[in-house]
Design a protein around this motif. Structure first.
Motif, short mmCIF file in Angstrom:
data_model
loop_
_atom_site.label_atom_id
_atom_site.label_comp_id
_atom_site.label_asym_id
_atom_site.label_seq_id
_atom_site.Cartn_x
_atom_site.Cartn_y
_atom_site.Cartn_z
N GLU A 260 -8.62 -17.61 -4.83
CA GLU A 260 -9.27 -18.74 -4.79
C GLU A 260 -8.98 -19.84 -3.33
O GLU A 260 -10.02 -20.35 -2.79
N GLU A 261 -7.94 -19.54 -2.87
CA GLU A 261 -7.45 -20.14 -1.78
C GLU A 261 -8.12 -19.85 -0.54
O GLU A 261 -8.66 -20.20 0.42
N LEU A 262 -8.29 -18.41 -0.77
CA LEU A 262 -9.02 -17.55 0.42
C LEU A 262 -10.43 -18.01 0.31
O LEU A 262 -11.13 -18.23 1.50
N ARG A 263 -11.08 -18.16 -0.61
CA ARG A 263 -12.31 -18.52 -1.06
C ARG A 263 -12.82 -20.01 -0.54
O ARG A 263 -13.74 -20.20 0.34
N GLU A 264 -11.96 -20.89 -0.73
CA GLU A 264 -11.91 -22.03 -0.17
C GLU A 264 -12.00 -22.29 1.31
O GLU A 264 -12.47 -23.04 2.06
N LYS A 265 -11.17 -21.37 1.93
CA LYS A 265 -11.09 -21.23 3.30
C LYS A 265 -12.03 -20.25 3.96
O LYS A 265 -12.16 -20.17 5.28
N ASN A 266 -13.21 -19.93 2.79
CA ASN A 266 -14.29 -19.09 3.47
C ASN A 266 -13.63 -17.78 4.34
O ASN A 266 -13.92 -17.29 5.27
N GLN A 267 -12.47 -17.22 3.61
CA GLN A 267 -11.72 -16.11 4.39
C GLN A 267 -11.65 -14.95 3.29
O GLN A 267 -10.57 -14.20 3.29
N MET A 268 -12.53 -14.86 2.60
CA MET A 268 -12.48 -13.69 1.31
C MET A 268 -12.56 -12.40 1.92
O MET A 268 -13.21 -12.03 2.94
N PRO A 269 -11.42 -11.53 1.64
CA PRO A 269 -11.32 -10.33 2.16
C PRO A 269 -12.51 -9.26 2.00
O PRO A 269 -13.22 -9.60 0.87
N GLU A 270 -12.99 -8.45 2.89
CA GLU A 270 -14.03 -7.25 2.66
C GLU A 270 -13.57 -6.51 1.47
O GLU A 270 -14.57 -6.28 0.64
N LYS A 271 -12.33 -6.32 1.25
CA LYS A 271 -11.98 -5.41 0.04
C LYS A 271 -10.99 -6.59 -0.61
O LYS A 271 -9.80 -6.55 0.22
N TYR A 272 -10.62 -6.47 -1.83
CA TYR A 272 -9.79 -7.17 -2.56
C TYR A 272 -9.81 -6.76 -4.00
O TYR A 272 -10.71 -6.22 -4.52
N GLY A 273 -8.59 -7.13 -4.49
CA GLY A 273 -8.26 -6.94 -6.02
C GLY A 273 -7.04 -6.79 -6.42
O GLY A 273 -5.94 -7.12 -5.72
N ILE A 274 -6.68 -6.19 -7.51
CA ILE A 274 -5.25 -6.12 -7.89
C ILE A 274 -4.94 -4.56 -8.42
O ILE A 274 -5.65 -3.82 -8.57
N ARG A 275 -3.66 -4.37 -8.40
CA ARG A 275 -3.22 -3.15 -9.04
C ARG A 275 -2.32 -3.04 -10.31
O ARG A 275 -1.49 -4.10 -10.23
N LEU A 276 -2.56 -2.21 -11.17
CA LEU A 276 -1.67 -2.31 -12.43
C LEU A 276 -0.86 -0.88 -12.43
O LEU A 276 -1.20 0.10 -12.22
N ASP A 277 0.54 -1.20 -12.49
CA ASP A 277 1.44 -0.01 -12.60
C ASP A 277 2.26 0.26 -13.76
O ASP A 277 2.89 1.10 -13.81
N SER A 278 1.98 -0.50 -14.69
CA SER A 278 2.75 -0.40 -15.95
C SER A 278 2.20 -0.88 -17.16
O SER A 278 1.08 -1.57 -17.02
N GLY A 279 2.62 -0.59 -18.34
CA GLY A 279 2.02 -1.29 -19.54
C GLY A 279 0.78 -0.30 -20.00
O GLY A 279 0.60 0.51 -19.58
N ASP A 280 0.05 -1.15 -21.01
CA ASP A 280 -1.05 -0.35 -21.70
C ASP A 280 -2.33 -0.92 -20.79
O ASP A 280 -2.74 -1.74 -20.69
N LEU A 281 -2.55 0.23 -19.97
CA LEU A 281 -3.43 0.02 -18.85
C LEU A 281 -5.12 -0.29 -19.41
O LEU A 281 -5.77 -0.94 -18.70
N ALA A 282 -5.13 0.20 -20.56
CA ALA A 282 -6.59 0.02 -20.91
C ALA A 282 -6.61 -1.59 -21.49
O ALA A 282 -7.53 -2.21 -21.15
N TYR A 283 -5.58 -1.90 -22.14
CA TYR A 283 -5.60 -3.46 -22.81
C TYR A 283 -5.51 -4.36 -21.47
O TYR A 283 -6.21 -5.32 -21.47
N LEU A 284 -4.59 -3.99 -20.56
CA LEU A 284 -4.21 -5.00 -19.45
C LEU A 284 -5.60 -5.17 -18.62
O LEU A 284 -5.89 -6.01 -18.03
N SER A 285 -6.25 -4.02 -18.35
CA SER A 285 -7.45 -3.84 -17.36
C SER A 285 -8.45 -4.59 -17.77
O SER A 285 -9.14 -5.65 -17.39
N LYS A 286 -8.65 -4.58 -19.29
CA LYS A 286 -9.90 -5.27 -19.98
C LYS A 286 -9.56 -6.90 -19.96
O LYS A 286 -10.48 -7.72 -19.44
#
Length: 496
Positions: A260-286
């Protein structure tokens, strides 16, 4: 143990002068000395093949030929090698003098890297004086077995991902530097989009990929500050690891705050997102997908890692997991379920009086009875669909006419027959020359070009052959002449 400083480059240049001629089993050298003193250096034919697909799959992917080429090109015994062998006390001076001027003079045929392959067909064929052909056995098996194993595993993992990108993340769990580096090369051939292994990326022109570890988050006073600092450093590609403390109550909300901070500054990355490395990946990703979408970040990617393999990826997607890309490490780089490829190297013919005389290895296990003679392999495609109908092992001098019907039969159950009507099929010889008279006549493509070729090859498989469990077998048949040669040799042996 070898080290990464000995890695192959696509230009064929070596990073140092280390000699791998002694990368062989001791008995290859003792047999060589036996051949030498019996004046037995006739031309022979050896076939390198395998008997069973990894993971009980429907196919494998051939890899490792580039390293075979490097090995053959540099094959020679250094003074230090000769001194070492002399000090063992097993080899006499006459034989050591022969080794001092040794080089490879024969022919090698191979199936190109990235080709889909099947059991029992020759992947590499060596035609050379027997001392030369015997020496190279171990190294060829080492190079082809390992990389074909990992390329096959990668192809299965990428197929399970159903179009999602797969990244090779296995270096720290590989069985040593070379296994990690050549394994990463093979994984990219099999379909991975890149690797975390920087030296592999550098040497083979492969994309280097990765984000950050939990230690990055923990090194700051709080998670949000860690995310902000990472976004400042990498404004074009900001993927944040969200499971250090609490994925849904801390990690994902803090990642959204940064976005949100990047969007407000009009600095959204070309590629962005999150990484999950533990837990119930199906539940957490949804849950994470819903949170990101509600915040207006529908194009934020979700990457998952954590002891993944093709079966787990397939299961997660079947559960509706909202995962866009996958980082796969241990189970890929070690091919954990099937840790060995099982390729073998068998004598198929010996020259006598200017003619190659077929040889056969017998066994009480029918699967271990070899196919004799100087052979080649044709791939038979359905002309309408472009899919593989069968592979056809033939004698090297056989000629076929696609304007005639072709009768195929199962060599183990000869009553099972298929007649391909003229004009409905195409044949392509897939065993091609790589060395002739000791000189390399093949130019190795870049890894990324091999990957593209591999994808085209995989597309020629029927979907039933690519499924992970109980795949449909692709038939590998023998020509009439080869089959009859095999039967005659078996009959002659049984009559003695």
């Amino acid at each position: 143990m070898t080290t990464p400083s000995c890695l192959h480059t696509e230009t064929g240049d070596s990073m140092d002068n280390r000699n791998f001629t002694l990368l062989t089993d001791f008995y290859e050298l003792t047999m060589m000395q036996g051949y030498f003193h019996n004046n037995a250096n006739e031309t022979v034919v050896f076939d390198l093949f395998y008997r069973q697909n990894p993971d009980d799959g429907g196919y494998a992917v051939c890899a490792g030929l580039a390293q075979v080429i490097d090995y053959i090109k540099s094959l020679h015994f250094d003074y230090d090698d000769i001194d070492y062998l002399r000090n063992l006390g097993n080899f006499d001076e006459e034989f050591l003098d022969y080794l001092a001027s040794f080089h490879f003079t024969g022919d090698i045929y191979a199936i190109p890297e990235g080709t889909v392959i099947f059991p029992r067909e020759p992947l590499v064929k060596v035609i050379a004086p027997i001392m030369e052909a015997q020496l190279v056995e171990t190294a060829l098996l080492n190079l082809i077995n390992h990389q074909s194993l990992i390329a096959t595993k990668a192809a299965r993992v990428c197929h399970a991902a159903r179009g999602g990108a797969v990244m090779e993340f296995g270096l720290r769990r590989a069985q040593g530097p070379d296994a990690g580096t050549f394994g990463a090369r093979a994984a990219v051939i099999g379909g991975c989009i890149g690797t975390s292994n920087v030296i592999c990326a550098k040497e083979f022109g492969i994309p280097a990929l990765g984000t950050h570890a939990h230690s990055w988050i923990m090194s700051f006073g709080d998670e949000l500050t860690a995310f902000r600092k990472y976004a400042e450093l990498y404004p074009d590609n900001t993927t944040l690891l969200v499971d250090t403390y609490d994925t849904l109550r801390s990690g994902v909300p803090h990642a959204i705050t940064v976005f949100e901070e990047l969007r407000e500054k009009n600095q959204m990355p070309e590629k962005y997102g999150i990484r999950l490395d533990s837990g119930d990946l199906a539940y957490l990703s949804k849950k994470a997908r819903k949170m990101l979408d509600e915040a207006g970040f529908e194009d934020a990617a979700i990457c998952a890692s954590s002891d993944l393999d093709e079966y787990l990826i397939d299961s997660l997607l079947s559960q509706g997991a909202r995962i866009d890309s996958w980082g796969v490490g241990t189970n890929l780089i070690t091919s954990k379920n099937t840790p060995a490829f099982g390729g073998v190297y068998k004598l198929a013919a010996v020259e006598e009086n200017g003619h190659l005389i077929p040889k056969i290895k017998l066994s009480e296990n029918p699967a271990k009875i070899t196919n004799p003679g100087n052979k080649t392999v044709y791939r038979i495609y359905d002309k309408k669909t472009g899919k593989i109908r069968a592979d056809y092992i033939t004698l090297a001098d056989e000629v076929f006419d696609e304007s005639e019907d072709l009768l195929l039969f199962d060599p183990n159950a000869t009553w099972k027959k298929t007649r391909l009507a003229a004009g409905t099929y195409e044949m392509k010889e897939i065993l091609i020359p790589v060395f002739q008279n000791g000189q390399c006549v093949y130019e190795t493509p870049s890894v990324m070009d091999i990957q593209k070729y591999c994808k085209e090859q995989l597309d020629t498989l029927w979907e039933e052959t690519r499924r992970l469990v109980n795949p449909q077998e692709v038939y590998v048949d023998l020509s009439d002449k080869l089959y009859q040669m095999k039967v005659d040799l078996l009959d002659n042996h049984n009559c003695k």
